[in-house]
Design a protein around this motif. Structure first.
Motif, PDB file in Angstrom:
ATOM      1  N   UNK A   1       0.845  -1.201   0.000  1.00  0.00           N
ATOM      2  CA  UNK A   1       0.000   0.000   0.000  1.00  0.00           C
ATOM      3  C   UNK A   1       0.879   1.249   0.000  1.00  0.00           C
ATOM      4  N   UNK A   2       0.605   2.145  -0.928  1.00  0.00           N
ATOM      5  CA  UNK A   2       1.260   3.451  -0.933  1.00  0.00           C
ATOM      6  C   UNK A   2       0.328   4.433  -0.229  1.00  0.00           C
ATOM      7  N   UNK A   3       0.908   5.298   0.593  1.00  0.00           N
ATOM      8  CA  UNK A   3       0.113   6.240   1.371  1.00  0.00           C
ATOM      9  C   UNK A   3       0.266   7.653   0.828  1.00  0.00           C
ATOM     10  N   UNK A   4      -0.819   8.417   0.913  1.00  0.00           N
ATOM     11  CA  UNK A   4      -0.703   9.840   0.588  1.00  0.00           C
ATOM     12  C   UNK A   4      -0.016  10.536   1.765  1.00  0.00           C
ATOM     13  N   UNK A   5       0.247  11.817   1.647  1.00  0.00           N
ATOM     14  CA  UNK A   5       1.020  12.547   2.666  1.00  0.00           C
ATOM     15  C   UNK A   5       0.358  12.511   4.036  1.00  0.00           C
ATOM     16  N   UNK A   6      -0.941  12.706   4.095  1.00  0.00           N
ATOM     17  CA  UNK A   6      -1.643  12.718   5.384  1.00  0.00           C
ATOM     18  C   UNK A   6      -1.590  11.337   6.043  1.00  0.00           C
ATOM     19  N   UNK A   7      -1.807  10.308   5.241  1.00  0.00           N
ATOM     20  CA  UNK A   7      -1.775   8.945   5.780  1.00  0.00           C
ATOM     21  C   UNK A   7      -0.352   8.580   6.206  1.00  0.00           C
ATOM     22  N   UNK A   8       0.622   9.023   5.454  1.00  0.00           N
ATOM     23  CA  UNK A   8       2.023   8.777   5.800  1.00  0.00           C
ATOM     24  C   UNK A   8       2.366   9.432   7.141  1.00  0.00           C
ATOM     25  N   UNK A   9       1.874  10.652   7.344  1.00  0.00           N
ATOM     26  CA  UNK A   9       2.126  11.353   8.610  1.00  0.00           C
ATOM     27  C   UNK A   9       1.468  10.611   9.779  1.00  0.00           C
ATOM     28  N   UNK A  10       0.255  10.143   9.573  1.00  0.00           N
ATOM     29  CA  UNK A  10      -0.444   9.385  10.622  1.00  0.00           C
ATOM     30  C   UNK A  10       0.311   8.095  10.938  1.00  0.00           C
TER      31      UNK A  10
END
Length: 137
Positions: free
Chosen positions: A63-72
Protein backbone atom coordinates in the motif's frame (compact mmCIF):
# COMPACT_ATOMS: atom_id res chain seq x y z
CA UNK A 1 4.87 -9.90 -4.32
CA UNK A 2 2.27 -7.67 -5.95
CA UNK A 3 2.77 -4.06 -6.92
CA UNK A 4 1.89 -1.45 -4.29
CA UNK A 5 -1.70 -0.25 -4.28
CA UNK A 6 -1.97 3.28 -5.69
CA UNK A 7 -2.15 6.14 -3.22
CA UNK A 8 -5.67 7.03 -4.31
CA UNK A 9 -7.05 3.76 -2.86
CA UNK A 10 -8.35 5.27 0.38
CA UNK A 11 -9.83 1.98 1.54
CA UNK A 12 -6.43 0.26 1.47
CA UNK A 13 -4.86 3.22 3.28
CA UNK A 14 -7.54 3.15 5.95
CA UNK A 15 -7.09 -0.58 6.39
CA UNK A 16 -3.32 -0.13 6.78
CA UNK A 17 -3.71 2.67 9.33
CA UNK A 18 -6.31 0.63 11.20
CA UNK A 19 -3.76 -2.20 11.41
CA UNK A 20 -1.20 0.19 12.88
CA UNK A 21 -3.81 1.38 15.39
CA UNK A 22 -4.51 -2.24 16.32
CA UNK A 23 -0.79 -2.77 16.84
CA UNK A 24 -0.66 0.36 19.01
CA UNK A 25 -3.55 -0.92 21.09
CA UNK A 26 -1.81 -4.27 21.53
CA UNK A 27 1.50 -2.69 22.59
CA UNK A 28 -0.30 -0.38 25.05
CA UNK A 29 -1.89 -3.44 26.65
CA UNK A 30 1.49 -5.17 26.78
CA UNK A 31 2.94 -2.07 28.46
CA UNK A 32 0.19 -2.29 31.10
CA UNK A 33 1.05 -5.96 31.64
CA UNK A 34 4.72 -5.12 32.07
CA UNK A 35 3.90 -2.39 34.59
CA UNK A 36 1.69 -4.85 36.48
CA UNK A 37 4.49 -7.44 36.35
CA UNK A 38 2.23 -9.98 34.67
CA UNK A 39 5.13 -11.63 32.87
CA UNK A 40 3.46 -14.84 31.67
CA UNK A 41 0.57 -12.94 30.06
CA UNK A 42 3.06 -10.47 28.56
CA UNK A 43 4.97 -13.31 26.90
CA UNK A 44 1.70 -14.73 25.53
CA UNK A 45 0.80 -11.32 24.11
CA UNK A 46 4.29 -10.86 22.67
CA UNK A 47 3.81 -13.94 20.51
CA UNK A 48 0.63 -12.62 18.92
CA UNK A 49 2.24 -9.17 18.66
CA UNK A 50 5.04 -10.59 16.51
CA UNK A 51 2.49 -12.28 14.24
CA UNK A 52 0.60 -9.01 13.92
CA UNK A 53 3.81 -7.16 13.02
CA UNK A 54 4.56 -9.69 10.28
CA UNK A 55 1.04 -9.32 8.85
CA UNK A 56 1.38 -5.56 8.98
CA UNK A 57 4.74 -5.68 7.22
CA UNK A 58 3.16 -7.60 4.34
CA UNK A 59 0.21 -5.22 4.11
CA UNK A 60 2.47 -2.19 4.36
CA UNK A 61 4.59 -3.33 1.44
CA UNK A 62 1.49 -3.41 -0.78
CA UNK A 63 0.00 0.00 0.00
CA UNK A 64 1.26 3.45 -0.93
CA UNK A 65 0.11 6.24 1.37
CA UNK A 66 -0.70 9.84 0.59
CA UNK A 67 1.02 12.55 2.67
CA UNK A 68 -1.64 12.72 5.38
CA UNK A 69 -1.78 8.94 5.78
CA UNK A 70 2.02 8.78 5.80
CA UNK A 71 2.13 11.35 8.61
CA UNK A 72 -0.44 9.39 10.62
CA UNK A 73 1.59 6.20 10.11
CA UNK A 74 4.72 7.96 11.41
CA UNK A 75 2.84 9.16 14.51
CA UNK A 76 1.50 5.66 15.19
CA UNK A 77 4.92 4.07 14.75
CA UNK A 78 6.50 6.59 17.13
CA UNK A 79 3.92 5.79 19.80
CA UNK A 80 4.35 2.05 19.25
CA UNK A 81 8.11 2.37 19.62
CA UNK A 82 7.80 4.46 22.80
CA UNK A 83 5.77 1.70 24.42
CA UNK A 84 8.12 -0.96 23.07
CA UNK A 85 11.13 0.79 24.62
CA UNK A 86 9.39 0.92 28.01
CA UNK A 87 8.40 -2.73 27.79
CA UNK A 88 11.98 -3.68 26.99
CA UNK A 89 13.24 -1.56 29.88
CA UNK A 90 10.89 -3.39 32.25
CA UNK A 91 11.94 -6.76 30.86
CA UNK A 92 15.64 -5.96 31.30
CA UNK A 93 14.93 -4.88 34.87
CA UNK A 94 13.07 -8.14 35.49
CA UNK A 95 15.89 -10.15 33.93
CA UNK A 96 18.40 -8.43 36.22
CA UNK A 97 16.17 -9.10 39.23
CA UNK A 98 15.90 -12.78 38.33
CA UNK A 99 19.65 -12.93 37.81
CA UNK A 100 20.22 -11.65 41.34
CA UNK A 101 17.75 -14.17 42.75
CA UNK A 102 19.55 -16.96 40.91
CA UNK A 103 22.89 -15.79 42.33
CA UNK A 104 21.49 -15.75 45.88
CA UNK A 105 20.00 -19.20 45.39
CA UNK A 106 23.30 -20.55 44.08
CA UNK A 107 25.19 -19.06 47.05
CA UNK A 108 22.71 -20.60 49.48
CA UNK A 109 23.07 -23.97 47.76
CA UNK A 110 26.86 -23.71 47.84
CA UNK A 111 26.82 -22.77 51.53
CA UNK A 112 24.47 -25.63 52.30
CA UNK A 113 26.73 -28.06 50.47
CA UNK A 114 29.80 -26.73 52.23
CA UNK A 115 28.43 -26.67 55.78
CA UNK A 116 25.64 -29.25 55.90
CA UNK A 117 28.01 -32.26 56.24
CA UNK A 118 29.87 -30.50 59.07
CA UNK A 119 26.63 -29.72 60.88
CA UNK A 120 25.70 -33.40 60.90
CA UNK A 121 29.13 -34.30 62.31
CA UNK A 122 28.94 -31.57 64.95
CA UNK A 123 25.51 -32.72 66.13
CA UNK A 124 26.65 -36.34 66.37
CA UNK A 125 29.78 -35.30 68.32
CA UNK A 126 27.68 -33.16 70.66
CA UNK A 127 25.27 -36.01 71.36
CA UNK A 128 28.17 -38.40 72.00
CA UNK A 129 29.70 -35.97 74.55
CA UNK A 130 26.38 -35.14 76.28
CA UNK A 131 25.53 -37.77 78.92
CA UNK A 132 22.04 -36.23 79.35
CA UNK A 133 21.08 -36.58 75.71
CA UNK A 134 18.16 -38.82 75.18
CA UNK A 135 18.55 -41.15 72.30
CA UNK A 136 15.84 -43.30 70.93
CA UNK A 137 16.91 -46.90 70.60
Amino acid sequence: MSAPTPAHDKNAQQMLLASYETLLSRVEYMHELANAEQWAELIDQRTSYVVLVEQLRELDSNVELDAAAQQRKVELIERILEHDVEIRRRLVSRRDELGKLIEVSQRQRDLHRAYAPQQGTAVAAYEADDPDSTRSS
